[in-house]
Design an enzyme around this catalytic site. Structure first.
Site, PDB file in Angstrom:
ATOM      1  CG  ASP A 282      42.576  50.095  34.201  1.00  9.15           C
ATOM      2  OD1 ASP A 282      41.732  49.755  33.344  1.00  9.15           O
ATOM      3  OD2 ASP A 282      42.298  50.250  35.394  1.00  9.15           O
TER       4      ASP A 282
ATOM      5  CG  HIS B 106      34.366  54.197  38.307  1.00  9.25           C
ATOM      6  ND1 HIS B 106      34.251  53.427  39.450  1.00  9.25           N
ATOM      7  CD2 HIS B 106      35.696  54.424  38.140  1.00  9.25           C
ATOM      8  CE1 HIS B 106      35.472  53.200  39.948  1.00  9.25           C
ATOM      9  NE2 HIS B 106      36.360  53.791  39.170  1.00  9.25           N
TER      10      HIS B 106
ATOM     11  NE  ARG C 228      38.745  64.798  43.043  1.00 15.07           N
ATOM     12  CZ  ARG C 228      39.060  63.574  42.610  1.00 15.07           C
ATOM     13  NH1 ARG C 228      40.068  62.924  43.151  1.00 15.07           N
ATOM     14  NH2 ARG C 228      38.371  63.008  41.641  1.00 15.07           N
TER      15      ARG C 228
ATOM     16  CD  GLU D 296      38.686  49.745  39.367  1.00 15.24           C
ATOM     17  OE1 GLU D 296      39.376  49.645  38.329  1.00 15.24           O
ATOM     18  OE2 GLU D 296      38.716  50.744  40.113  1.00 15.24           O
TER      19      GLU D 296
ATOM     20  CD  GLU E 115      38.733  48.528  34.349  1.00 15.73           C
ATOM     21  OE1 GLU E 115      39.345  48.690  33.282  1.00 15.73           O
ATOM     22  OE2 GLU E 115      39.158  48.896  35.458  1.00 15.73           O
TER      23      GLU E 115
ATOM     24  CG  ASP F 173      42.011  47.388  37.462  1.00 12.82           C
ATOM     25  OD1 ASP F 173      43.060  46.817  37.766  1.00 12.82           O
ATOM     26  OD2 ASP F 173      41.848  48.618  37.536  1.00 12.82           O
TER      27      ASP F 173
ATOM     28  NE  ARG G 188      38.305  50.245  44.865  1.00 14.24           N
ATOM     29  CZ  ARG G 188      38.378  50.483  43.572  1.00 14.24           C
ATOM     30  NH1 ARG G 188      39.315  51.270  43.079  1.00 14.24           N
ATOM     31  NH2 ARG G 188      37.521  49.922  42.749  1.00 14.24           N
TER      32      ARG G 188
ATOM     33  CD  GLN H  91      42.871  53.204  43.636  1.00 11.98           C
ATOM     34  OE1 GLN H  91      42.231  52.194  43.924  1.00 11.98           O
ATOM     35  NE2 GLN H  91      42.569  53.957  42.597  1.00 11.98           N
TER      36      GLN H  91
ATOM     37  CE1 TYR I  20      44.089  59.986  43.794  1.00 11.34           C
ATOM     38  CE2 TYR I  20      44.314  59.407  46.100  1.00 11.34           C
ATOM     39  CZ  TYR I  20      43.735  60.183  45.114  1.00 11.34           C
ATOM     40  OH  TYR I  20      42.809  61.142  45.433  1.00 11.34           O
TER      41      TYR I  20
ATOM     42  CE  LYS J  94      43.158  50.816  40.339  1.00  9.24           C
ATOM     43  NZ  LYS J  94      41.746  50.526  40.054  1.00  9.24           N
TER      44      LYS J  94
ATOM     45  CB  THR K 151      44.393  42.707  35.572  1.00  8.14           C
ATOM     46  OG1 THR K 151      44.852  43.862  36.293  1.00  8.14           O
ATOM     47  CG2 THR K 151      43.263  43.104  34.643  1.00  8.14           C
TER      48      THR K 151
ATOM     49  CB  THR L  65      35.087  51.053  37.115  1.00 10.00           C
ATOM     50  OG1 THR L  65      36.342  50.681  37.672  1.00 10.00           O
ATOM     51  CG2 THR L  65      33.976  50.296  37.810  1.00 10.00           C
TER      52      THR L  65
ATOM     53  CD  GLU M 295      31.609  53.126  41.193  1.00  5.56           C
ATOM     54  OE1 GLU M 295      32.284  52.205  40.712  1.00  5.56           O
ATOM     55  OE2 GLU M 295      30.868  53.854  40.497  1.00  5.56           O
TER      56      GLU M 295
HETATM   57 MN    MN Z   1      40.483  50.010  36.571  1.00  3.92          MN
END
Ligand code: MN
Length: 416
Positions: free
Chosen positions: A124, A131, A140, A197, A199, A229, A233, A236, A240, A249, A253, A345, A359
């Site tokens: 992925d 995104h 960040r 997500e 995709e 996907d 969150r 993650q 991550y 993830k 899917t 995404t 988002e």
């Molecule tokens: Mn994805």
């Protein structure tokens, strides 16, 4: 390209996803065992039956005897073109073999759909600039939204082929290790920030042995599916760093049941946007490698009704699947028939074109109105349906629905 007319009336409707121009490939059960099928209007053409009857011959030995399209992929691009040409011959308005083909048609309504191919491996990517900018801004700050490598390489991670399921499969809310910013220690809990997500998935139809160019990569792509996907969150955010997503993830899917072949999308090719910084030569595109595919996300709570929560387009991506595939081979990594590549995404530039709830609700800070309800992340019983189609003049080349319902977490799997 105009609408290609078929003797099957429903295939000539401007509303169908499946005119003669499309001819996507799936695996279905109407009666008995699963078989390879082709969508045409509101019917499914039994391709396995056609092969058995000698009406569709792609090789010296049967290639549609198993309920997967992988064997056809293995035959290569000449066979892919021959398949489309033969199907169009059998189904066009003035087809001479119409009476011989008619017994191999089944109503799509009521047919059960299965995985259309055996997924070899699943990767992925994170190739949508809107995104990546949105997510980066949340995590960040706007200054450092895009990681320093982002404009130079399509970032990806290796996912799990074992977790790819076909549209219609229920998705169980996962448990995992989570830790909020104000928590002293992590805890093991059901994900409370479960997300979708939007995709597109590219299906690799040829093996590679060593690095390939973007043009070679494009020629290796057999077709595309819609892909959701599913993403936890909260799991993650904790897991991550520094190696990327892992269990967040790996629950599931979902892909749409019909593979739209690359040739069906060719009239809708679109360019990637202007490069902010020049790409290294191995990522140069010889031509337009994206597609103009209108996409939407629909959320249906347990009690209904359905609400469209996002509309966007695949041409919003920064990197194409061909670039991703070429990049994937740079290390010498062998790619195989049946590999699946998630695009990343697909979000657009506006608020209502964002392809994830992360988002759309801005990390839960701005809950989204869904009919009479609000949503930050998914609730048990919510169904997410992705739809997509390239829009021709009076017809559409669509994917069918890519749908999944989130069901409640099981009790603590370790409390025993
Ligand atoms: Mn994805």
């Amino acid at each position: 390209m105009p609408l290609l007319k078929s003797w099957i009336d429903s295939a000539n409707s401007p509303e169908t996803d499946f005119p003669l121009n499309n001819l996507p490939l799936g695996v279905f059960t109407a009666e008995g065992a699963p078989r390879c099928g082709v969508a045409i209007g509101d019917r499914i053409l039994d391709a396995t039956g056609l092969e058995e009857a000698g009406l569709l011959t792609l090789s010296d030995t049967p290639v549609l005897d198993l309920p997967f399209w992988n064997e056809v992929m293995e035959l290569g691009p000449d066979a892919w073109a021959a398949l489309r040409a033969r199907l169009q011959d059998l189904l066009r308005e003035d087809a001479p073999e119409r009476d011989a083909v008619a017994p191999f048609l089944y109503p799509m309504d009521g047919a059960e759909m299965h995985m259309p191919f055996a997924v070899a491996e699943y990767t992925d990517f994170y190739a949508g600039r809107h995104h990546a900018t949105n997510v980066g801004t949340m995590f960040r700050g706007a200054e450092n939204a895009l990681p320093p490598n982002w404009l130079h390489i399509p970032i990806g991670y290796n996912g799990r082929a074992s977790s790819v399921v076909v549209s219609g499969t229920d998705i169980r809310r996962p448990w995992g290790q989570v830790k909020g910013p104000n928590d002293a220690a992590p805890r093991f809990a059901p994900s409370a920030r479960f997300d979708l997500e939007l995709e597109l998935g590219a299906i690799v139809g040829q093996n590679s042995d060593g690095p390939v160019t973007v043009a070679e990569a494009d020629a290796m792509i057999f077709g595309y599916v819609l892909l959701n996907d599913w993403s936890a969150r909260d799991i993650q955010a904790w897991e991550y760093q520094p190696l990327g997503p892992f269990q967040a993830k790996a629950t599931a899917t979902t892909i749409s049941p019909w593979i739209v072949m690359r040739a069906a999308l060719d009239p809708f090719r679109a360019r990637t946007p202007d490069r902010e910084v020049p790409l290294l030569p191995h990522l140069h595109e010889p031509g337009p490698m994206l597609y103009d595919i209108a996409l939407e996300v629909e959320l249906t709570p347990d009690a209904g009704p359905a609400t469209t929560i996002a509309r966007t387009n695949y041409r919003e991506m920064y990197y194409s699947s061909a670039q991703q595939l070429a990049h994937h081979t740079t290390s010498g990594c062998p790619m195989n028939v049946g590999d699946l590549l998630g695009s990343g995404t697909i979000s657009g530039p506006t608020k209502d074109s964002r392809g994830s709830l992360l988002e759309l609700s801005w990390g839960g800070k701005e809950p989204l109105r869904v009919g009479d309800l609000t949503r930050s992340f998914l609730e048990d019983g919510d169904t997410i349906t992705l739809r997509g189609a390239a829009l021709g003049d009076g017809y559409r080349v669509g994917f069918g629905a890519c749908s999944g319902t989130l069901i409640a977490a099981l009790p603590d799997p370790y409390a025993r």
